[in-house]
Motif scaffolding. Sequence first.
Motif, short mmCIF file in Angstrom:
data_model
loop_
_atom_site.label_atom_id
_atom_site.label_comp_id
_atom_site.label_asym_id
_atom_site.label_seq_id
_atom_site.Cartn_x
_atom_site.Cartn_y
_atom_site.Cartn_z
N VAL A 25 2.44 3.88 -15.05
CA VAL A 25 2.02 5.19 -14.54
C VAL A 25 2.16 5.24 -13.02
CG1 VAL A 25 0.03 6.74 -14.24
CG2 VAL A 25 0.51 5.72 -16.48
N ALA A 26 1.69 4.19 -12.34
CA ALA A 26 1.80 4.16 -10.87
C ALA A 26 3.27 4.15 -10.44
CB ALA A 26 1.07 2.95 -10.30
N GLY A 27 4.09 3.39 -11.16
CA GLY A 27 5.51 3.35 -10.84
C GLY A 27 6.18 4.69 -11.06
N LEU A 34 2.33 12.74 -7.52
CA LEU A 34 1.23 13.57 -7.99
C LEU A 34 -0.13 12.94 -7.69
CD1 LEU A 34 2.64 14.68 -11.47
CD2 LEU A 34 2.44 16.06 -9.39
N LEU A 35 -0.23 11.63 -7.81
CA LEU A 35 -1.51 10.95 -7.57
C LEU A 35 -1.82 10.82 -6.08
CD1 LEU A 35 -1.23 8.08 -10.22
CD2 LEU A 35 -2.55 10.20 -10.39
N THR A 36 -0.80 10.60 -5.29
CA THR A 36 -0.95 10.46 -3.84
C THR A 36 0.44 10.53 -3.21
OG1 THR A 36 -1.98 9.14 -2.09
CG2 THR A 36 -0.77 7.92 -3.78
N GLU A 40 2.84 7.01 2.54
CA GLU A 40 1.76 6.84 3.53
C GLU A 40 1.14 5.45 3.47
OE1 GLU A 40 -1.10 9.95 2.98
OE2 GLU A 40 0.34 11.52 3.47
N TYR A 41 1.27 4.78 2.33
CA TYR A 41 0.67 3.46 2.15
C TYR A 41 1.55 2.34 2.70
CZ TYR A 41 -2.94 5.44 -0.78
OH TYR A 41 -4.02 6.16 -1.23
N PHE A 57 12.24 3.42 -0.36
CA PHE A 57 11.58 2.15 -0.65
C PHE A 57 10.56 2.33 -1.77
CE2 PHE A 57 8.14 -0.93 0.07
CZ PHE A 57 8.86 -2.12 -0.01
N MET A 58 9.80 3.40 -1.72
CA MET A 58 8.80 3.64 -2.75
C MET A 58 9.44 3.91 -4.11
SD MET A 58 5.86 2.99 -2.08
CE MET A 58 4.59 2.85 -0.88
N LEU A 59 10.61 4.50 -4.14
CA LEU A 59 11.31 4.69 -5.41
C LEU A 59 11.71 3.33 -6.00
CD1 LEU A 59 13.57 7.78 -4.58
CD2 LEU A 59 11.40 7.74 -5.85
N ILE A 60 12.15 2.42 -5.14
CA ILE A 60 12.47 1.06 -5.58
C ILE A 60 11.21 0.38 -6.10
CG2 ILE A 60 13.25 -1.22 -4.80
CD1 ILE A 60 15.06 0.38 -2.76
N VAL A 61 10.11 0.54 -5.36
CA VAL A 61 8.82 -0.02 -5.78
C VAL A 61 8.44 0.55 -7.15
CG1 VAL A 61 6.33 0.02 -5.28
CG2 VAL A 61 7.97 -0.53 -3.47
N GLY A 62 8.67 1.83 -7.35
CA GLY A 62 8.35 2.46 -8.63
C GLY A 62 9.10 1.82 -9.79
#
Length: 132
Positions: A25-27, A34-36, A40-41, A57-62
Amino acid sequence: MDIIEKKLKDIQVFMKLTYGVVPIVAGADKFTNLLTTWPEYLNPALTGVLPFSGNTFMLIVGVIEIAAGVLVLIKPRLGAMVVCVWLVLIALSLLASGNFLDVSVRDVVMAIGAFALVKLTALTETFNYKKA
């Protein structure tokens, strides 16, 4: 299966679902925010050395988080260790940035839970091995 083995297996299944579904879900949310607002993190020091945007980068993290969650569901012992290490790395990054310290503490607690899943899965696998 005696009652203790059954209870331990029930706990293991509950934890496996938790540590499998939550990273998925977080990924997935890295693609929707939607969650945040996930970028920003990011530790600003890390953002400065990336060869692409914080959003990329966050898409890769996802993708990594989704894969880790699926791994927990398929191979819970290995997957939970991956999730444990991943959460510790996130916590360290947040601590180093000096931001979101509450999230850092939460991630350490979640990492401890993931490690408990590693140990619990090893125990339930021992039960299964002895019966074979």
